[in-house]
Design a protein around this motif. Structure first.
Motif, PDB file in Angstrom:
ATOM      1  N   VAL A  57       0.851  -1.180   0.000  1.00 40.38           N
ATOM      2  CA  VAL A  57       0.000   0.000   0.000  1.00 40.38           C
ATOM      3  C   VAL A  57       0.895   1.242   0.000  1.00 40.38           C
ATOM      4  N   ALA A  58       0.632   2.126  -0.964  1.00 41.98           N
ATOM      5  CA  ALA A  58       1.409   3.365  -1.024  1.00 41.98           C
ATOM      6  C   ALA A  58       1.135   4.205   0.217  1.00 41.98           C
ATOM      7  N   ARG A  59       2.171   4.844   0.677  1.00 38.66           N
ATOM      8  CA  ARG A  59       2.029   5.755   1.809  1.00 38.66           C
ATOM      9  C   ARG A  59       2.564   7.117   1.409  1.00 38.66           C
ATOM     10  N   GLN A  60       2.164   8.120   2.114  1.00 42.96           N
ATOM     11  CA  GLN A  60       2.677   9.461   1.877  1.00 42.96           C
ATOM     12  C   GLN A  60       4.114   9.527   2.381  1.00 42.96           C
ATOM     13  N   ALA A  61       4.998  10.090   1.586  1.00 41.27           N
ATOM     14  CA  ALA A  61       6.406  10.177   1.973  1.00 41.27           C
ATOM     15  C   ALA A  61       6.573  10.947   3.276  1.00 41.27           C
ATOM     16  N   ASP A  62       5.742  11.960   3.501  1.00 41.76           N
ATOM     17  CA  ASP A  62       5.843  12.726   4.746  1.00 41.76           C
ATOM     18  C   ASP A  62       5.552  11.851   5.964  1.00 41.76           C
ATOM     19  N   GLU A  63       4.642  10.907   5.814  1.00 45.16           N
ATOM     20  CA  GLU A  63       4.352   9.977   6.914  1.00 45.16           C
ATOM     21  C   GLU A  63       5.519   9.022   7.134  1.00 45.16           C
ATOM     22  N   TRP A  64       6.149   8.554   6.051  1.00 47.67           N
ATOM     23  CA  TRP A  64       7.318   7.678   6.184  1.00 47.67           C
ATOM     24  C   TRP A  64       8.468   8.432   6.853  1.00 47.67           C
ATOM     25  N   LEU A  65       8.599   9.702   6.533  1.00 47.07           N
ATOM     26  CA  LEU A  65       9.632  10.526   7.151  1.00 47.07           C
ATOM     27  C   LEU A  65       9.461  10.558   8.672  1.00 47.07           C
ATOM     28  N   LYS A  66       8.228  10.648   9.138  1.00 48.45           N
ATOM     29  CA  LYS A  66       7.964  10.649  10.581  1.00 48.45           C
ATOM     30  C   LYS A  66       8.398   9.329  11.215  1.00 48.45           C
ATOM     31  N   VAL A  67       8.206   8.226  10.499  1.00 47.33           N
ATOM     32  CA  VAL A  67       8.657   6.921  11.008  1.00 47.33           C
ATOM     33  C   VAL A  67      10.178   6.923  11.150  1.00 47.33           C
ATOM     34  N   LEU A  68      10.867   7.402  10.123  1.00 43.86           N
ATOM     35  CA  LEU A  68      12.330   7.465  10.179  1.00 43.86           C
ATOM     36  C   LEU A  68      12.795   8.355  11.330  1.00 43.86           C
ATOM     37  N   GLN A  69      12.168   9.519  11.482  1.00 42.79           N
ATOM     38  CA  GLN A  69      12.526  10.439  12.560  1.00 42.79           C
ATOM     39  C   GLN A  69      12.304   9.798  13.925  1.00 42.79           C
ATOM     40  N   GLY A  70      11.264   8.974  14.026  1.00 39.43           N
ATOM     41  CA  GLY A  70      10.923   8.317  15.284  1.00 39.43           C
ATOM     42  C   GLY A  70      11.941   7.299  15.739  1.00 39.43           C
ATOM     43  N   VAL A  71      12.898   6.992  14.895  1.00 37.27           N
ATOM     44  CA  VAL A  71      13.999   6.110  15.279  1.00 37.27           C
ATOM     45  C   VAL A  71      15.313   6.890  15.263  1.00 37.27           C
ATOM     46  N   ILE A  72      15.643   7.467  14.130  1.00 37.24           N
ATOM     47  CA  ILE A  72      16.959   8.098  13.947  1.00 37.24           C
ATOM     48  C   ILE A  72      17.177   9.239  14.931  1.00 37.24           C
ATOM     49  N   ASN A  73      16.150  10.029  15.221  1.00 33.64           N
ATOM     50  CA  ASN A  73      16.328  11.152  16.141  1.00 33.64           C
ATOM     51  C   ASN A  73      16.694  10.714  17.555  1.00 33.64           C
ATOM     52  N   GLY A  74      16.473   9.448  17.874  1.00 30.73           N
ATOM     53  CA  GLY A  74      16.818   8.934  19.201  1.00 30.73           C
ATOM     54  C   GLY A  74      18.261   8.497  19.341  1.00 30.73           C
ATOM     55  N   PHE A  75      18.996   8.466  18.243  1.00 30.04           N
ATOM     56  CA  PHE A  75      20.417   8.107  18.301  1.00 30.04           C
ATOM     57  C   PHE A  75      21.265   9.366  18.385  1.00 30.04           C
ATOM     58  N   ASP A  76      22.381   9.260  19.081  1.00 29.89           N
ATOM     59  CA  ASP A  76      23.317  10.381  19.142  1.00 29.89           C
ATOM     60  C   ASP A  76      24.095  10.511  17.844  1.00 29.89           C
ATOM     61  N   PHE A  77      24.304   9.392  17.174  1.00 30.69           N
ATOM     62  CA  PHE A  77      25.146   9.387  15.981  1.00 30.69           C
ATOM     63  C   PHE A  77      24.753   8.194  15.113  1.00 30.69           C
ATOM     64  N   THR A  78      24.672   8.415  13.811  1.00 27.98           N
ATOM     65  CA  THR A  78      24.513   7.307  12.865  1.00 27.98           C
ATOM     66  C   THR A  78      25.497   7.513  11.720  1.00 27.98           C
ATOM     67  N   ARG A  79      25.847   6.408  11.095  1.00 32.40           N
ATOM     68  CA  ARG A  79      26.695   6.478   9.900  1.00 32.40           C
ATOM     69  C   ARG A  79      26.209   5.392   8.936  1.00 32.40           C
ATOM     70  N   HIS A  80      25.554   5.839   7.860  1.00 27.34           N
ATOM     71  CA  HIS A  80      25.041   4.949   6.825  1.00 27.34           C
ATOM     72  C   HIS A  80      26.017   4.932   5.649  1.00 27.34           C
ATOM     73  N   THR A  81      26.486   3.761   5.313  1.00 28.68           N
ATOM     74  CA  THR A  81      27.386   3.585   4.172  1.00 28.68           C
ATOM     75  C   THR A  81      26.664   2.720   3.151  1.00 28.68           C
ATOM     76  N   ILE A  82      26.505   3.239   1.943  1.00 29.36           N
ATOM     77  CA  ILE A  82      25.763   2.542   0.883  1.00 29.36           C
ATOM     78  C   ILE A  82      26.697   2.417  -0.314  1.00 29.36           C
ATOM     79  N   THR A  83      26.975   1.174  -0.717  1.00 27.72           N
ATOM     80  CA  THR A  83      27.989   0.920  -1.745  1.00 27.72           C
ATOM     81  C   THR A  83      27.536  -0.154  -2.736  1.00 27.72           C
ATOM     82  N   ASN A  84      28.393  -0.404  -3.715  1.00 29.83           N
ATOM     83  CA  ASN A  84      28.214  -1.482  -4.697  1.00 29.83           C
ATOM     84  C   ASN A  84      26.855  -1.400  -5.396  1.00 29.83           C
ATOM     85  N   HIS A  85      26.614  -0.274  -6.042  1.00 29.33           N
ATOM     86  CA  HIS A  85      25.352  -0.014  -6.734  1.00 29.33           C
ATOM     87  C   HIS A  85      25.257  -0.866  -7.999  1.00 29.33           C
ATOM     88  N   ARG A  86      24.124  -1.591  -8.132  1.00 33.67           N
ATOM     89  CA  ARG A  86      23.856  -2.416  -9.312  1.00 33.67           C
ATOM     90  C   ARG A  86      22.509  -2.007  -9.878  1.00 33.67           C
TER      91      ARG A  86
END
Length: 169
Positions: A57-86
Motif C-alpha cells: 500500500v502506497a504511503r505518503q512520503a511525509d508519513e514515512w519521514l515521521k517513522v524514520l525520525q521516530g527512530v533516527i532522532n533517538g540516536f546520538d550518531f549514525t553512519r550509513h554507508t551505501i555501496t556497490n550499486h547495481r
C-alpha cells in the motif's frame, strides 16, 4: 543523447539519491531525506516497517519521514554507508540495489563521544530502490530493505524510539 548517456545520467542520479539519503539521515537533515522520495512511496523494510503499514500500500512520503525520525532522532550518531550499486533498466523503470552498513550509536556520555560494543547497533543489508523523475533528479517511489544481519546491542533500537518520542518525534 545516446542510450548509454541516458543510462549514465540515470545511474549518477540514483547514486546521488542514495548519498543524499544517507547524508540526510546521518545529519538529521529531514528536508534532504524528504527530497529523496516521491510524494507516494511503497516501503518494504521487512519486520522493520511491518508495524507501520503494508508494503503493498502506497504511503505518503511525509508519513514515512515521521517513522524514520521516530527512530533516527533517538540516536546520538549514525553512519550509513551505501555501496556497490547495481542497476536494472526495464523500459522507463530504473532500479538500483546497493549494500548497506549502518551504525547507530547512543553514547553513555554525549559530552564524550566514545562508544563501546554495548553502545552500537549495526544493520547490514541491501537496499533496492525504484525511481521516478523528480524535481531534484530521481526520487524513490519504492524501497525495499533486506536485512542480512545485525550486530551489537539490538536493544538500542527500542531505546532510540523511546528517546525520539520524548523529543516529540
Amino acid at each position: 543523447m545516446t542510450a548509454m548517456d541516458t543510462q549514465s545520467t540515470l545511474m549518477a542520479s540514483a547514486i546521488d539519491s542514495y548519498n543524499r539519503y544517507a547524508e540526510g539521515l546521518d545529519s538529521k537533515n529531514w528536508p534532504l531525506v524528504r527530497s529523496c522520495f516521491a510524494d507516494e512511496v511503497f516501503i518494504d523494510y521487512g519486520s522493520i516497517s511491518d508495524p507501520t503499514g503494508s508494503p503493498d500500500v502506497a504511503r505518503q512520503a511525509d508519513e514515512w519521514l515521521k517513522v524514520l525520525q521516530g527512530v533516527i532522532n533517538g540516536f546520538d550518531f549514525t553512519r550509513h554507508t551505501i555501496t556497490n550499486h547495481r542497476f536494472d533498466f526495464n523500459g522507463d523503470e530504473v532500479s538500483c540495489t546497493a549494500y548497506l552498513t549502518a551504525d547507530h550509536v547512543i553514547f553513555p556520555d554525549p559530552a564524550m563521544p566514545v562508544a563501546g560494543d554495548k553502545d552500537v547497533v549495526t544493520v547490514i543489508g541491501e537496499y533496492t530502490n525504484w525511481y521516478v523523475p523528480g524535481p531534484v533528479g530521481l526520487q524513490i517511489c519504492r524501497s525495499k530493505l533486506v536485512v542480512n544481519c545485525n550486530r551489537g546491542n539490538l536493544a538500542l533500537l527500542g531505546e532510540a524510539m523511546t528517546r525520539a518520542a520524548a523529543l516529540g518525534n
